[in-house]
Design an enzyme around this catalytic site. Structure first.
Site, short mmCIF file in Angstrom:
data_model
loop_
_atom_site.label_atom_id
_atom_site.label_comp_id
_atom_site.label_asym_id
_atom_site.label_seq_id
_atom_site.Cartn_x
_atom_site.Cartn_y
_atom_site.Cartn_z
N ARG B 294 0.81 -1.22 0.00
CA ARG B 294 0.00 0.00 0.00
C ARG B 294 0.84 1.26 0.00
O ARG B 294 0.51 2.24 -0.68
CB ARG B 294 -0.97 -0.02 1.19
N TYR B 434 -6.17 -1.05 -7.02
CA TYR B 434 -5.56 -2.27 -6.46
C TYR B 434 -4.94 -2.08 -5.07
O TYR B 434 -4.86 -0.98 -4.58
CB TYR B 434 -4.63 -2.95 -7.46
N GLU B 435 -4.60 -3.18 -4.45
CA GLU B 435 -4.14 -3.20 -3.05
C GLU B 435 -5.18 -2.57 -2.11
O GLU B 435 -4.83 -1.88 -1.15
CB GLU B 435 -2.80 -2.47 -2.88
N GLY B 436 -6.44 -2.86 -2.37
CA GLY B 436 -7.51 -2.27 -1.56
C GLY B 436 -7.97 -0.99 -2.22
O GLY B 436 -7.27 0.02 -2.18
N GLN B 441 -9.62 1.81 1.74
CA GLN B 441 -8.62 2.54 2.53
C GLN B 441 -9.33 3.49 3.50
O GLN B 441 -8.93 3.62 4.67
CB GLN B 441 -7.70 3.36 1.61
#
Lengths: 592, 592
Positions: B294, B434-436, B441
């Site tokens: 992240r 991506y990555e959440g 977030q």
């Protein structure tokens, strides 16, 4: 495949209850009965949903091809275009003298939204033809009108606008394309134009180019630019299509989006053209076309956002992921639908409140155009001139944002081309750029429109807002939740105008540094005003005991969302404007 | 072709003057002398500028190909990857025990920015390897570490993270991939994963997949998920690459951007894997990887914006269009450069002030990670946990916006693929997903991080800001133009925290409806704080009689721009937050 649902109910609400088109004292509006407009919108909706929408993805995937100098549009475009022509849709709001149906521009706008939502790239071929039609109708000789307009109304011939050259876009004073008079009333046009939408196609038997060029010996800069009609094929005396003219497609641009629309490099090599309007007054004539096109692009901004919103809404209602923080709503399923999550709901409300607000502003703008052109009303003319850059700039900036928000709801699935969301975002991106990039719209608004006619249109707008608030402030359904926020936002806009008046003359940079913020500040107030009008119409319907209460309650709730969550942006824009030129201009160009 | 200029001067300013890395009491920082870091950054900059940047467009145009089940990366990627490996860059901040160079994460971050700015898609192969390395190092057995880490540090083997399945992305509790114990300590993994970045490639001799799966009989939901190491090729006893494992690439996704990065559908068909960490604790182990990733994605947000800004700046300085409103600055030329126009200047200042502010925040975050991991400092650990969703979410939302602004400066030229601007925008779009996804977030920030450890990290952040303001308010270069706006913005953030504390328990929707606004409000305060720190460092340098006054004056002016033109957003976000859940949740799901 994504399904497009024409928003006919929402359009009917605007036409009949908000804009009160059926009773409006504008010639031609006597035809706008609720039944009639509903029937037109239903037919248009079918064509959009069943014919155009399924071709949207095809257009993106295939794009256009250039073969042996001719542009081939994507599979299915020709048949769809023919269907659109046969239905008489291309001439809906055109002059009956040239084969049009003479309907108000307002109705053409409503129908046009459906074309754009379902297939924007496809619609550009007829959209540009319509703009070229309007320009020839406004500035052409009787002979030019008789020669070109009937074929353009029917879209047997399509139209284009040729402004940009490799070294000049916004700054047209630099253009180099030459026009040599031949002594017979015609000119030979020579030069290269770029980014010409619908520059060639296989949908029509001829393409009528409107071309800005400089007549030999004309003054430098913008004062020496003339406008010409240059057909792809010369027109024989009997009006039929004749020999090829010196016009060719140099290349097709590969673009981020709108792949179904042919964006051409056009080469004019001694092509024969005739002067449209007066010598050296070409820019003014072209602005007829530009102003219409700018409203059209503003429409594209929210129409694409509508299509993207429809897809995002369906996905959020169906896709199961996570649980509502307040407890499962789908306890028997593996998870709850995305729409239970407040942040997803927020994103959908942002989109919905923008799209419906922008639709209302655009329809109102169309009604103002009808009033100005059909009654000669100068106030309406001044107001729509003022609003044009707002409709173009604000609605395309926000429309793009809205498409991005819709894409975001799909998560990773929104990023792959299997789903339609990437295309909506890529297509929407151009609307912020063409027909005058949005920075140019902001400049037009602050540098020209704000002070036009002694500032009367701007003052007229404030008076309308004030009058509306005054007329409705006794309605408790509106007062605190809609009118008070609108009043506050409108005061921010007035403060910005005051700041420009006080500082703009002595330091033009102080005004121009805030131009984009002013455009957005104005846009929010304009949408806030339209939401107040929609809220008032909804409140009236509810008070009168409607059988469709859910529709009107939803309108009121969406209006309140806009007031609570979007109008707070006005204070931010004002703060930025009031910071003036210093923060923006502090660095020397080489210190960036 | 676009030239990438490594921002070495700006990085040196951050490392030496703002973060004072050379004197910091963190083990390993004794190596961070200004000369040493400058030398490292210069070498990395050459590789980025001369080798990676020229391949960025190739990657976009060619994309990856799947042939006979194997992924082929774009032309030139293999040679560049080899060059990166040979230079020892892949293990720069890795553990010397496994062949790394043991440099601080902070230095790795600075170098990483250059890789991303010059070629983000290319850098993903090593970026994911690094994240997988960190996870194995944190959770692996001695044997796993000895087997995998040396080859991953050198990028002879690359790594991946396999989380998403077709029916679940964010909601990993739904995942179905199965792991059957074989009784010999290994498992057979079966299932399908999608959106697997760098899932296969021709750059490395093996690909080490970290795979989330459910062991037969494990509890339902997230409590029954374990993490496995599943290599593409099995590893023989002597550590060499052996027979193919049951892992195959089902398809390559066609995406909006990052075409040079292979995004794979991965099929695991009884593939042999070993458990990484504890049974049913896979999600926790995966979060080691996620948190690092992240920060890395937050870096991508501004690193792409940096590249796009460099291109836009060059275009604005060179392209002649229009005249300055205050009089020609290039009277002998046909027009003035774009950069004379206040609205263009504003757009450039927006980009510049965002990029430099985000770089400072990211570097500070990297320093906090070093402090936490190298000294065990719990305060640093709490603070970077709190800041991680802000760095990821805010910087990618704003980074995308910044790329769009840069593209806008190119006008129509920005929309065609001949120029690099479309690619920057298309590439940047994935960072918000991506990555959440950024909504996740915001949820992580408001729902988890804000109240973590009794709210200590959040209070610690406020105290730092307050302490900084107090320590510098006697400096007239900072007080009114930087510290007062920061104080006001910080108060808005505090008011939002108070609102969540008072309402979040009884109505969680009231907090979550404001989560994205809170993320942005926090992001602005964090960047405002970093700009104040940079301003103070610049003011100190000027006071000490630097020979590079222009650099520091520019820093101060950019800091003031951020304070005057960006910090006013905090009040808007606060107003939206304070409007609570009602406007957001008013409609029933079916009324959208």
């Amino acid at each position: 495949m994504t399904t497009y649902t024409p928003p006919a109910r929402d359009m009917a609400f605007l036409l009949n209850e908000v804009l009160e088109a059926p009773g409006a004292d504008i010639p031609g509006y006597e035809e706008m009965s609720p039944d009639f407009t509903a029937a037109v919108l239903e037919e248009a909706g079918k064509l959009a949903r069943d014919v155009l929408a399924p071709l949207n993805r095809t257009g993106d995937r295939e794009g256009c091809r250039l073969e042996d100098g001719a542009v081939h549009t994507p599979t299915g475009f020709r048949a769809a275009f023919e269907q659109m022509r046969q239905g008489g849709w291309t001439g809906l709001d055109c002059d009956p003298e040239y084969g049009g149906q003479g309907m108000p521009y307002l109705l053409g706008t409503a129908v046009g939204e459906m074309w754009v939502s379902s297939n924007m790239a496809f619609n550009m071929y007829q959209g540009l033809t319509h703009a070229a039609y309007s320009t020839i109708r406004a500035h052409g000789s009787e002979q030019q009108k008789a020669t070109y307009l009937p074929k353009m109304v029917s879209c047997e011939w399509t139209g284009t606008m040729n402004l940009t050259e490799p070294h000049c876009g916004t700054d047209l004073g630099l253009l180099r394309t030459k026009a040599e008079p031949q002594g017979d009333g015609t000119y030979r046009i020579t030069g290269t134009k770029i980014f010409i939408s619908a520059g060639d196609n296989d949908l029509a038997e001829n393409v009528i180019h409107l071309v800005l060029a400089r007549i030999a010996g004309a003054p430098a800069g913008t004062k020496g630019i003339s406008l010409f009609i240059v057909p792809k094929y010369l027109i024989d005396e009997d009006g039929s299509v004749g020999a090829a003219n010196g016009v060719s497609v140099g290349a097709l641009e590969e673009k981020m989006g709108i792949h179904g629309s042919a964006t051409c490099v056009m080469n004019f090599d001694g092509a024969v053209g005739t002067l449209l309007g007066e010598e050296n007054k070409g820019l003014k004539a072209m602005f007829t076309m530009m102003n219409e096109a700018r409203i059209g692009v503003g429409l594209q901004g929210y129409a694409l956002a509508e299509a993207a919103y429809q897809a995002a809404r369906a996905y959020a209602q169906e896709r199961l992921q996570g649980r509502a923080v307040t407890g499962p709503v789908n306890p028997d399923g593996p998870a709850d639908p995305l729409i239970v999550h407040p942040d997803v709901r927020r994103a959908l409300m942002d989109q919905k409140s923008f799209v419906e607000g922008a639709r209302a502003l655009t329809f109102w703008g169309a009604q103002l155009i009808d009033r100005a052109s059909r009654t000669g009303d100068q106030e309406a003319h001044g107001l729509i001139s003022l609003l044009t850059p707002v409709i173009k700039g604000f609605q395309t900036d926000k429309g793009f944002e809205s498409c991005v928000q819709a894409q975001q709801i799909f998560g990773g699935h929104g990023y792959i081309e299997e789903h339609p969301m990437s295309q909506y975002v890529r297509d929407a991106r151009i609307t912020m750029i063409y027909e005058g990039a949005n920075g140019v719209q902001a400049l037009d608004l602050v540098g020209r429109k704000l002070a036009a006619d002694g500032g009367k249109p701007m003052m007229g707008f404030f008076e309308r807002v004030k009058g509306f608030i005054k007329a409705h402030e006794d309605d408790p359904a509106l007062k605190e939740s809609l009118l008070d926020p609108l009043k506050s936002a409108s005061k921010d806009l007035q403060a910005a105008v005051m700041f420009f008046m006080e500082n703009g003359m002595k330091n033009p940079n102080a005004a121009l540094a805030g131009s984009t913020d002013f455009l957005h500040l104005f846009g929010h107030v304009a949408l806030g005003y339209m939401w107040a009008r929609m809220g008032a119409a909804a409140s009236a319907a509810l008070a009168s005991g409607t059988t469709d209460a859910a529709f009107y309650e939803t309108k009121l709730a969406t209006a309140r969302y806009y007031a609570a969550r979007q109008l707070p942006a006005t204070r931010m824009h004002l703060a930025r404007i009031l910071s003036g030129a210093d923060p923006v201009m502090a660095l020397a160009p080489e210190d960036f």
